[in-house]
Design a protein around this motif. Structure first.
Motif, PDB file in Angstrom:
ATOM      1  N   HIS A  41       0.811  -1.221   0.000  1.00  0.00           N
ATOM      2  CA  HIS A  41       0.000   0.000   0.000  1.00  0.00           C
ATOM      3  C   HIS A  41       0.844   1.272   0.000  1.00  0.00           C
ATOM      4  N   GLY A  42       1.877   1.316   0.846  1.00  0.00           N
ATOM      5  CA  GLY A  42       2.663   2.542   0.945  1.00  0.00           C
ATOM      6  C   GLY A  42       3.270   2.977  -0.371  1.00  0.00           C
ATOM      7  N   PRO A  43       4.099   2.142  -1.002  1.00  0.00           N
ATOM      8  CA  PRO A  43       4.701   2.540  -2.280  1.00  0.00           C
ATOM      9  C   PRO A  43       3.671   2.804  -3.368  1.00  0.00           C
ATOM     10  N   ALA A  44       2.643   1.948  -3.467  1.00  0.00           N
ATOM     11  CA  ALA A  44       1.645   2.118  -4.531  1.00  0.00           C
ATOM     12  C   ALA A  44       0.824   3.388  -4.330  1.00  0.00           C
ATOM     13  N   THR A  45       0.519   3.717  -3.073  1.00  0.00           N
ATOM     14  CA  THR A  45      -0.247   4.938  -2.797  1.00  0.00           C
ATOM     15  C   THR A  45       0.567   6.176  -3.117  1.00  0.00           C
ATOM     16  N   LEU A  46       1.832   6.154  -2.746  1.00  0.00           N
ATOM     17  CA  LEU A  46       2.703   7.269  -3.092  1.00  0.00           C
ATOM     18  C   LEU A  46       2.835   7.406  -4.605  1.00  0.00           C
ATOM     19  N   PHE A  47       2.941   6.278  -5.298  1.00  0.00           N
ATOM     20  CA  PHE A  47       3.063   6.333  -6.756  1.00  0.00           C
ATOM     21  C   PHE A  47       1.791   6.902  -7.374  1.00  0.00           C
ATOM     22  N   LEU A  48       0.643   6.516  -6.848  1.00  0.00           N
ATOM     23  CA  LEU A  48      -0.629   7.037  -7.340  1.00  0.00           C
ATOM     24  C   LEU A  48      -0.695   8.551  -7.211  1.00  0.00           C
ATOM     25  N   HIS A  49      -0.247   9.066  -6.089  1.00  0.00           N
ATOM     26  CA  HIS A  49      -0.371  10.503  -5.826  1.00  0.00           C
ATOM     27  C   HIS A  49       0.807  11.319  -6.333  1.00  0.00           C
ATOM     28  N   CYS A  50       2.007  10.739  -6.299  1.00  0.00           N
ATOM     29  CA  CYS A  50       3.211  11.534  -6.541  1.00  0.00           C
ATOM     30  C   CYS A  50       4.083  11.039  -7.688  1.00  0.00           C
ATOM     31  N   GLY A  51       3.749   9.866  -8.265  1.00  0.00           N
ATOM     32  CA  GLY A  51       4.529   9.360  -9.368  1.00  0.00           C
ATOM     33  C   GLY A  51       5.849   8.739  -8.979  1.00  0.00           C
ATOM     34  N   SER A  52       6.014   8.412  -7.687  1.00  0.00           N
ATOM     35  CA  SER A  52       7.237   7.779  -7.220  1.00  0.00           C
ATOM     36  C   SER A  52       6.901   6.891  -6.037  1.00  0.00           C
ATOM     37  N   THR A  53       7.554   5.742  -5.944  1.00  0.00           N
ATOM     38  CA  THR A  53       7.271   4.819  -4.836  1.00  0.00           C
ATOM     39  C   THR A  53       8.066   5.135  -3.586  1.00  0.00           C
ATOM     40  N   ARG A  63       8.319  13.428  -3.692  1.00  0.00           N
ATOM     41  CA  ARG A  63       7.977  14.142  -4.908  1.00  0.00           C
ATOM     42  C   ARG A  63       6.659  14.904  -4.691  1.00  0.00           C
ATOM     43  N   PRO A  64       6.433  15.979  -5.451  1.00  0.00           N
ATOM     44  CA  PRO A  64       5.182  16.726  -5.305  1.00  0.00           C
ATOM     45  C   PRO A  64       3.973  15.868  -5.677  1.00  0.00           C
ATOM     46  N   SER A  65       2.872  16.079  -4.988  1.00  0.00           N
ATOM     47  CA  SER A  65       1.638  15.364  -5.288  1.00  0.00           C
ATOM     48  C   SER A  65       0.990  15.940  -6.542  1.00  0.00           C
ATOM     49  N   MET A  66       0.098  15.151  -7.126  1.00  0.00           N
ATOM     50  CA  MET A  66      -0.533  15.569  -8.374  1.00  0.00           C
ATOM     51  C   MET A  66      -1.310  16.874  -8.193  1.00  0.00           C
ATOM     52  N   GLY A  67      -2.035  16.994  -7.075  1.00  0.00           N
ATOM     53  CA  GLY A  67      -2.782  18.230  -6.834  1.00  0.00           C
ATOM     54  C   GLY A  67      -1.882  19.442  -6.773  1.00  0.00           C
ATOM     55  N   SER A  68      -0.689  19.279  -6.185  1.00  0.00           N
ATOM     56  CA  SER A  68       0.272  20.388  -6.120  1.00  0.00           C
ATOM     57  C   SER A  68       0.782  20.748  -7.512  1.00  0.00           C
TER      58      SER A  68
END
Length: 471
Positions: free
Chosen positions: A144-156, A160-165
């Protein structure tokens, strides 16, 4: 007569918890500072102005919801060989024996488009002719941790900045009196605040978290908006603080963190007169509240959050995320050993999501609003450890998109005959990010920020725009 207080005490009383986020407003302009969140023109004609991301934390089972695979019924109970992502990650071994498990919910065709969907989401199924399904998603990270970060920020792993940012950085805000990026009920785990943070982008692009995952909707609000002092007293205190900030900024020009703190106070001041009205759901008609399932035990909480998302977007907030999840180690949709629990979660979100789609459409907002539904990955077509649940599956899963120039009643790509791996017209998470940015008028290859000697972007050095999804 005003009673003197320290800056620390003033922050404690009225700080509103905005820490690193900000909007540069009228006071900032008066102080001679540029407004980094002024609306910016898209790089090319945009089909959408804003995004509502409905994050199903934990990973909804695609083979039990929107990805129909008759082979699962045919081979239910059989031990077959699969390349299991978790086994590969832990040992590198391929071809592990797994017991095929059929869907627990019945599939049927829906709408004029005849899209297949199960009765797990009966209310959402009424809107399939407005949805654009992507059945060939695949991503990075089996946990969950790496995949969630990848979903939001493009990196596991990297910060990195989040998509909303990134969206806020690229387009600015449409309303100087509200945050441009809001995360409703974010989770404290699996990346936590990094999932709505700016990382190395200027702190002004930080998302505003309202409430927390699994908490009551009443906590998904902005606290301490109304002060106990008179308007005159509040104005005097704010003027003093603004002058102090201006003096500090003169001494340390270019300090983005200090500018963000100063701007956050200015935003908090302007929000005193604007945010209460936007967040007041009581202003909605009884019919609208019923549409979202407000007042019903199962749907009241998520219904309020979805209605809040619509009101925020209507008021000019550029990017709104609504998380359905909790703050535990195993998030809401994470049914490793009790897949029937999916039914409880579906009952909580189905009617609110359908209500949001209907409400946006009748208000004319769906045309230029992207609604994005999905989780960090899908789930396996076989039982985990021969039990009654499904494990994580980053190799193939489904998301859907609505509005914002995406095709309606459309399905793109496919997983294999078991729903295990994406095999046809594959769409990586980087591709999805690039595609959503494109509909907002942003080129994912040109939306960059120079940091530590190189240019960074949401999609790193990857990503393609999936133009087949567009009208």
């Amino acid at each position: 007569m005003l009673t003197p207080i320290s800056r620390r005490e003033w922050l404690t009383r009225t700080g509103c918890g905005f820490g690193g986020l900000a909007l540069a407003g009228l006071a900032a302009a008066d102080a001679g500072r540029a407004n980094p969140l002024a609306p910016k023109a898209p790089l090319f004609p945009a089909r959408a102005k804003r995004v509502i991301f409905l994050f199903m934390q934990g990973g909804v089972s695609h083979v039990d919801s929107f990805d129909y695979k008759p082979r699962l019924d045919k081979d239910d109970g059989k031990q077959l060989s699969f390349d299991d992502a978790r086994v590969i990650a832990n040992s590198g071994a391929r071809g592990s024996s797994q017991r095929v498990m059929k869907p627990l919910w019945k599939f049927a065709k829906h709408g004029q488009s005849g899209r297949w969907a199960s009765d797990l989401f009966p209310e959402t199924n009424r809107h399939v002719d407005d949805l654009c399904f992507v059945h060939s998603m695949h991503t990075e990270g089996v946990a969950h941790g790496p995949a969630t970060l990848f979903l939001h920020c493009g990196s596991t792993t990297f910060v990195r900045p989040s998509m909303g940012s990134w969206v806020l950085y690229g387009l600015g805000s449409e309303n100087e009196n509200l945050p441009g990026f809001v995360s409703i009920a974010p989770s404290a785990g699996n990346g936590g605040a990094r999932n709505y943070g700016p990382a190395f982008l200027p702190a002004v692009y930080q998302g505003t978290g309202l409430g927390h995952a699994g908490g009551p909707a009443s906590e998904a609000t902005i606290h301490n908006l109304a002060g106990a002092q008179s308007p005159e007293a509040q104005a005097a205190r704010f003027d003093l603080l603004r002058d102090l900030h201006a003096e500090q900024l003169k001494r340390t020009p270019g300090n983005s963190e200090l500018e963000a703190v100063a701007n956050s106070y200015e935003l908090a001041w302007r929000m005193q007169h604007n945010a209460p009205g936007v967040l007041d759901l009581a202003k909605e008609s009884a019919e609208t509240q019923k549409l979202y399932g407000i007042g019903e035990k199962a749907t009241d909480n998520f219904g309020r959050q979805c209605l809040m998302a619509r009101r925020l977007c209507e008021a000019g907030v550029r990017y709104v995320q609504v998380t359905y999840g909790d703050n535990t180690a195993n998030p809401a949709w994470d049914q490793h050993s009790n897949l029937p629990k999916h039914g409880d979660h579906a009952r909580a979100v189905d009617k609110p999501i359908a209500g949001l789609l209907a409400d946006l459409k009748r208000r004319g907002l769906l045309e230029d609003t992207i609604v994005w539904w999905g989780g960090e990955f899908g789930r396996t077509p076989y039982a985990e450890k021969n039990g009654t649940g499904r494990d994580h599956n980053p190799g193939g899963f489904t998301v859907w998109l609505a509005g914002g120039g995406f095709q309606r009643g459309f399905a793109h790509g496919a997983t294999d005959e078991f729903g295990h791996l994406a095999v046809q017209d594959k769409v990586h998470m980087h591709d999805l990010h690039a595609t959503i940015l494109h509909q907002l008028g942003l080129d994912h290859e040109k939306l960059t920020y120079r940091y530590a000697g190189r240019d960074f972007r949401l999609t790193d050095v990857h990503g393609r725009v999936v133009k087949e999804l567009f009208v």
